[in-house]
Write an enzyme that holds these catalytic residues in place. Sequence first.
Site, PDB file in Angstrom:
ATOM      1  CG  HIS A 102      -1.981  -0.945   1.314  1.00 51.33           C
ATOM      2  ND1 HIS A 102      -2.238  -1.728   2.423  1.00 51.33           N
ATOM      3  CD2 HIS A 102      -2.933  -1.255   0.396  1.00 51.33           C
ATOM      4  CE1 HIS A 102      -3.302  -2.479   2.184  1.00 51.33           C
ATOM      5  NE2 HIS A 102      -3.738  -2.226   0.970  1.00 51.33           N
ATOM      6  CB  CYS A 130      -3.199  -2.044   8.913  1.00 48.72           C
ATOM      7  SG  CYS A 130      -1.805  -1.815   7.828  1.00 48.72           S
TER       8      CYS A 130
HETATM    9  N1  GLY Z   1      -3.060  -9.068   4.739  1.00 51.61           N
HETATM   10  C1  GLY Z   1      -3.352  -7.724   4.410  1.00 51.61           C
HETATM   11  C2  GLY Z   1      -3.848  -7.611   3.026  1.00 51.61           C
HETATM   12  O1  GLY Z   1      -3.233  -8.203   2.160  1.00 51.61           O
HETATM   13  O2  GLY Z   1      -4.827  -6.988   2.745  1.00 51.61           O
END
Ligand code: GLY
Length: 252
Positions: free
Chosen positions: A159, A246
């Site tokens: 991300h 997150c």
């Molecule tokens: N495990 C986090 C994702 O890949 O969205």
Amino acid sequence: MIALTRAVSPAIARCELTHIGREAIDLDLAYAQHARYERALADAGCAIERVADGEDLPDGVFVEDVAVVFDEIAIVTRPGAESRRAETPGVVRALAPHRPLARIEPPATVDGGDVLVVGRRVFVGRSSRTNDAAVTQMRTLLEPRGYTVISVPVRGCLHLKSAATALDEGTVLVNRAWLDSDPFTELELVPVAPSEPGAANVLRVGGRIVCASAFPETRRLLERRGAHVVPLDMSEFAKAEGAVTCCSLILT
Ligand code: GLY
């Protein structure tokens, strides 16, 4: 401040992985690390509100990916991994009392981890999870509300917020190897320690910077700049390709 969090799923071992290999996750340790994370947010001044548990949501703890919260509105995302779309109803129920909600619609996909808000600038990472249609829809929702939406190419990490997070309204901690830094020209960029490429994900909350204790050199660098740093062991979430931002949605 309110921090929305969600319990670690007993199914976290089946989480999505994109850039790292699968390793065994110690579930009891993950529960303990999550409890310490919530305590750190409470110490920073947040009331913790738990999103209802999902019975089978391996990545459910990573609530950040399911919504992006602004003062005026919350945008419910359409996660890029299909397995994660079942996470949205619980987060919608938790957010609805706090903000008017807007939704990202197909064919757009976006993970909240790809959206970095710095003041009135909204940087949207173009990653394997987030597409141009999402950038367009976010622009339509946010530009009338006085935000500028800026697309940022991301490479080599999951991300945008794996590669860049804000330290304050004018400063961004970055790993330049994982993004195109041209869109950030008006901001001060602070590079992570070269030996710690994963260190750019930090959570700014209540005047503190929460970071992963796995990155001590970057921590020292932030402390030398005068930051109040709160290091947390996030080892089990790192194995699930998650990091400190997150695991919460912060509402101010
Ligand atoms: N495990 C986090 C994702 O890949 O969205």
